[in-house]
Design an enzyme around this catalytic site. Sequence first.
Site, PDB file in Angstrom:
ATOM      1  N   ASP A 139       1.037  -1.155  -0.244  1.00 46.00           N
ATOM      2  CA  ASP A 139      -0.023  -0.080   0.078  1.00 46.00           C
ATOM      3  C   ASP A 139       0.921   1.281   0.106  1.00 46.00           C
ATOM      4  OD1 ASP A 139      -1.914   1.887   0.234  1.00 46.00           O
ATOM      5  OD2 ASP A 139      -2.846   1.071   2.032  1.00 46.00           O
ATOM      6  N   HIS A 181      -0.341   4.134  -0.064  1.00 43.85           N
ATOM      7  CA  HIS A 181      -1.387   5.197   0.789  1.00 43.85           C
ATOM      8  C   HIS A 181      -1.105   6.219   0.452  1.00 43.85           C
ATOM      9  CE1 HIS A 181      -3.316   5.250   4.651  1.00 43.85           C
ATOM     10  NE2 HIS A 181      -3.547   3.646   4.542  1.00 43.85           N
ATOM     11  N   GLU A 227      -1.076  -0.397  -3.933  1.00 45.17           N
ATOM     12  CA  GLU A 227      -2.424   0.285  -4.033  1.00 45.17           C
ATOM     13  C   GLU A 227      -1.999   1.731  -3.699  1.00 45.17           C
ATOM     14  OE1 GLU A 227      -5.581   0.310  -0.070  1.00 45.17           O
ATOM     15  OE2 GLU A 227      -4.658  -1.572  -0.727  1.00 45.17           O
ATOM     16  N   GLU A 236     -10.535   3.210  -2.518  1.00 44.28           N
ATOM     17  CA  GLU A 236     -11.072   3.443  -1.154  1.00 44.28           C
ATOM     18  C   GLU A 236     -11.692   4.841  -1.114  1.00 44.28           C
ATOM     19  OE1 GLU A 236      -7.930   4.205   2.186  1.00 44.28           O
ATOM     20  OE2 GLU A 236      -7.199   2.501   1.064  1.00 44.28           O
ATOM     21  N   ASP A 269     -14.887   1.101  -0.886  1.00 51.69           N
ATOM     22  CA  ASP A 269     -15.550   0.880   0.438  1.00 51.69           C
ATOM     23  C   ASP A 269     -17.008   0.855   0.678  1.00 51.69           C
ATOM     24  OD1 ASP A 269     -16.182   1.339   3.219  1.00 51.69           O
ATOM     25  OD2 ASP A 269     -13.671   1.574   3.554  1.00 51.69           O
ATOM     26  N   HIS A 282     -12.117  -2.394   0.152  1.00 47.77           N
ATOM     27  CA  HIS A 282     -11.600  -1.640   1.131  1.00 47.77           C
ATOM     28  C   HIS A 282     -12.502  -1.779   2.339  1.00 47.77           C
ATOM     29  CE1 HIS A 282     -10.465   2.096   3.786  1.00 47.77           C
ATOM     30  NE2 HIS A 282      -9.522   1.517   3.320  1.00 47.77           N
TER      31      HIS A 282
END
Length: 382
Positions: free
Chosen positions: A184, A186, A210, A236, A258, A285
Amino acid sequence: MTTIARVETFLVAPRWLFVRVETDSGVVGWGEATCEGRSETVRTAVEQLSELLIGRDALRIEDHWQVLTKASFYRGGPILASAVAGLDQALWDIAGKHFGAPVHQLLGGPVRDRIRVYGWVGGDEPAEVRDQIAAAVASGLTAVKMNASGRMSSVASVAELDGVVRRVAAAREVLGEERDVAVDFHGRFTLANARRVAPLLEPYRPFFLEEPVVPENSHLIGEFVRSTSTPVSTGERLYNRQEFLPVLQAGIAVAQPDLSHAGGITEVRKIAALAEVYDVQLAPHCPLGPIALAACLQVGFATTNYLIQEQSIGIHYNLGADVLDYCVDKTPLTFVDGYVERLRAPGLGIEIDEHAVRTADKRGHAWRSPTWRHLDGSYAEW
């Protein structure tokens, strides 16, 4: 007609917002409208949106979703989409209980009998990564996800880049060739850093990379996709089909909506159908609570292009309560050999401990997202 009589919200530890919808016949549905760090704001949005539901037929789910998302002048965004998501999940839960069937049966029936799950692991140093992954494997997981890095310079040094590689190499060493590690980014990387590090990770064959760019820079993700042979994932912080379309067109391999942010079961099913057109898999997510996880799984059991499910049972930031603490029976959401078996009970397939939820709501929570910057002072993802 099964009429909606009451809508309640519960702010419960560690950082979740539950939604309870009750009908005049006494059927109760549960949803999760958690928006991490903004749940109090979402709570107000749920209360406002519930004015459009009270006295209406609970089984007109699509009609309600259209009204909640499109009937007002200002639309979209994480707050409104999360509020809609919680209400939508609760309405599907009611529908399943009304018809005596799990939600996936109402969505067309199961296409699989179990879903693979993964969990997040921490660790700043390779030795810590090894220890945490070993513990995850011992718990039965066959896949994990890890952060690529902590704070990064906007243009990373050799030492920063090598640090990312060493940590992923340590993960692969523990996992071997039979298990998977997703990495990730992020949103902590600039596009330049992400493009530099991605080829360095290819020998370790990540499951996917990700969120290589922050969602507001989704127009750049195609450049990253073209820089690596590793599957790329994001989503996400994308809240509807319209926001997913450009990243699907850019060539991502895995979409990660999500279900507590992207409009609930109703919208995520549509995102999944759109993703299928682009040969893209779904991996929702879900570092959230039991209701969000159950909603994800219900979609997964009825969706062909469903890859894997994130879950946060036992994760380090679940302070004050863990995922299964609000469930009367923990069995349906436990995993064996890295999989969750198909949920069989009506609705979302879990029974919420209402007394525990009401007690927790009296204590509440004030969870906030950490804020920090890149090493050079520019703002970064947390």
